[in-house]
Design a protein around this motif. Structure first.
Motif, PDB file in Angstrom:
ATOM      1  N   ALA A 184       0.835  -1.202   0.000  1.00  0.00           N
ATOM      2  CA  ALA A 184       0.000   0.000   0.000  1.00  0.00           C
ATOM      3  C   ALA A 184       0.869   1.251   0.000  1.00  0.00           C
ATOM      4  N   VAL A 185       0.349   2.296  -0.647  1.00  0.00           N
ATOM      5  CA  VAL A 185       0.946   3.634  -0.620  1.00  0.00           C
ATOM      6  C   VAL A 185      -0.144   4.579  -0.126  1.00  0.00           C
ATOM      7  N   LEU A 186       0.033   5.122   1.060  1.00  0.00           N
ATOM      8  CA  LEU A 186      -0.988   5.932   1.727  1.00  0.00           C
ATOM      9  C   LEU A 186      -0.479   7.357   1.867  1.00  0.00           C
ATOM     10  N   VAL A 187      -1.158   8.310   1.226  1.00  0.00           N
ATOM     11  CA  VAL A 187      -0.675   9.688   1.155  1.00  0.00           C
ATOM     12  C   VAL A 187      -1.690  10.634   1.799  1.00  0.00           C
ATOM     13  N   SER A 188      -1.250  11.344   2.819  1.00  0.00           N
ATOM     14  CA  SER A 188      -2.040  12.399   3.470  1.00  0.00           C
ATOM     15  C   SER A 188      -3.402  11.903   3.925  1.00  0.00           C
ATOM     16  N   THR A 228       3.844  -1.173   3.683  1.00  0.00           N
ATOM     17  CA  THR A 228       3.126   0.089   3.501  1.00  0.00           C
ATOM     18  C   THR A 228       4.067   1.275   3.511  1.00  0.00           C
ATOM     19  N   LEU A 229       3.873   2.155   2.534  1.00  0.00           N
ATOM     20  CA  LEU A 229       4.588   3.423   2.450  1.00  0.00           C
ATOM     21  C   LEU A 229       3.604   4.529   2.803  1.00  0.00           C
ATOM     22  N   ILE A 230       3.953   5.346   3.777  1.00  0.00           N
ATOM     23  CA  ILE A 230       3.098   6.455   4.214  1.00  0.00           C
ATOM     24  C   ILE A 230       3.821   7.765   3.942  1.00  0.00           C
ATOM     25  N   GLY A 231       3.106   8.714   3.340  1.00  0.00           N
ATOM     26  CA  GLY A 231       3.702  10.013   3.050  1.00  0.00           C
ATOM     27  C   GLY A 231       2.708  11.139   3.219  1.00  0.00           C
ATOM     28  N   MET A 264       7.162  15.199   2.124  1.00  0.00           N
ATOM     29  CA  MET A 264       7.654  15.759   0.872  1.00  0.00           C
ATOM     30  C   MET A 264       7.817  17.272   0.970  1.00  0.00           C
ATOM     31  N   PRO A 265       9.036  17.756   0.904  1.00  0.00           N
ATOM     32  CA  PRO A 265       9.270  19.202   1.011  1.00  0.00           C
ATOM     33  C   PRO A 265       8.547  19.978  -0.081  1.00  0.00           C
TER      34      PRO A 265
END
Length: 302
Positions: A184-188, A228-231, A264-265
């Motif tokens: 999974a890739v979970l963003v904001s 899982t990647l969280i960003g 993420m800058p």
């Protein structure tokens, strides 16, 4: 399971904290227009796109993009994207902006529709998204992607729905096929929905304490959760950042396959998702590395 209490805010402060546009002056319309423009370009520019129905309801549709044919003996993996919009806005028509980045890298891409509030409650949206994953797993080989290498991604409310698709042993639905999704890739995202009660966001959702807890992955058993990647973006409210970090911390504490979260800058709640498959960004590079870590299981021509 011990849970960390949510911060105490005044009603006005809580409304601001859960209004992501408060960090960008309130006007998020240009980003929505960009979603639509880039998604339309992806559709026009793809020779390998098809709209498919995963169920009988009007909203049970998805757009599938496949990479151009290669000499590889393996079927490509799939990134299934679930759009945000606080469970009440947007659609797959404005959710295909990452398709060109994926297909250029040999990854199939799908943008998912689901019934929005107030026509559906959040609980039923979760069931719809899980239904879509079951359907894709069943038909993946025939459609031309590896059903054992499906990665589910989402932005904002879509990240919540994607996280709910990763639960094993959720009492409200039968388990998805073993290994679905593979990652999974979970963003904001928002992973505890209780703080939304009492805000204007809940006007269309009609969550109460019990229904919010039932669909809050932060409050549920995460045993068996996939890698899982969280960003999130640098320009987000403290609550959106806290929710993402808290969910990452819980995954780690429960022994899930944990990837260090990424901020993420220079990105905000609305433009950070553009990076999800762009290989020259921190988020995109991490997404591609996640795909590269998945074992190849299915073969066929693409």
């Amino acid at each position: 399971m011990t849970q960390i209490p949510n911060p105490v805010f005044s009603p006005q402060d809580r409304e601001r904290e859960y209004s992501p546009s408060s960090c960008i002056g309130g006007n998020y319309a240009p980003y929505i227009e960009q979603y639509a423009t880039l998604s339309k370009a992806a559709l026009v520019g793809s020779a390998h796109h098809v709209e498919l129905a995963y169920g009988d309801a009007a909203a049970h549709k998805l757009d599938l993009f496949l990479p151009a044919g290669t000499h590889s003996e393996s079927l490509p993996p799939l990134l299934l994207f679930i759009h945000g919009g606080y469970w009440q806005e947007l659609s797959k028509a404005s959710s295909s902006f990452s398709a060109p980045d994926c297909t250029a890298a040999g990854i199939a891409f799908a943008a998912l529709d689901y019934t929005l509030a107030p026509q559906a409650c959040v609980h039923d949206m979760v069931l719809e998204c899980r239904k879509a994953l079951r359907w894709l797993h069943q038909h993946g080989n025939k459609l031309g992607f590896d059903p054992q290498r499906m990665v589910v991604s989402g932005s904002s409310a879509g990240a919540h729905l994607a996280a709910m698709c990763c639960l094993r042993g959720w009492e409200d639905d039968a388990d998805l096929p073993l290994g679905t999704p593979a990652a999974a890739v979970l963003v904001s995202g928002i992973y505890d929905l209780q703080p939304l009660i009492g805000t204007s966001i809940n006007d269309a959702l009609s969550l109460d304490a019990a229904s919010a807890r039932a669909v809050s992955p932060q409050l549920l058993d995460l045993t068996g959760f996939p890698p899982t990647l969280i960003g999130w973006g640098e320009i987000e409210t403290s609550e959106f950042k806290r929710q993402s970090q808290a969910f990452a911390d819980l995954l780690k504490a429960q022994g899930a396959q944990y990837l260090p979260p990424i901020e993420m800058p220079g990105r905000n709640h609305f433009d950070v998702i553009f990076d999800q498959a762009r290989p020259d960004t921190r988020l995109g590079a991490a997404t591609h590395a996640l795909f590269a870590s998945l074992p190849v299981t299915s073969t066929g021509s693409t």
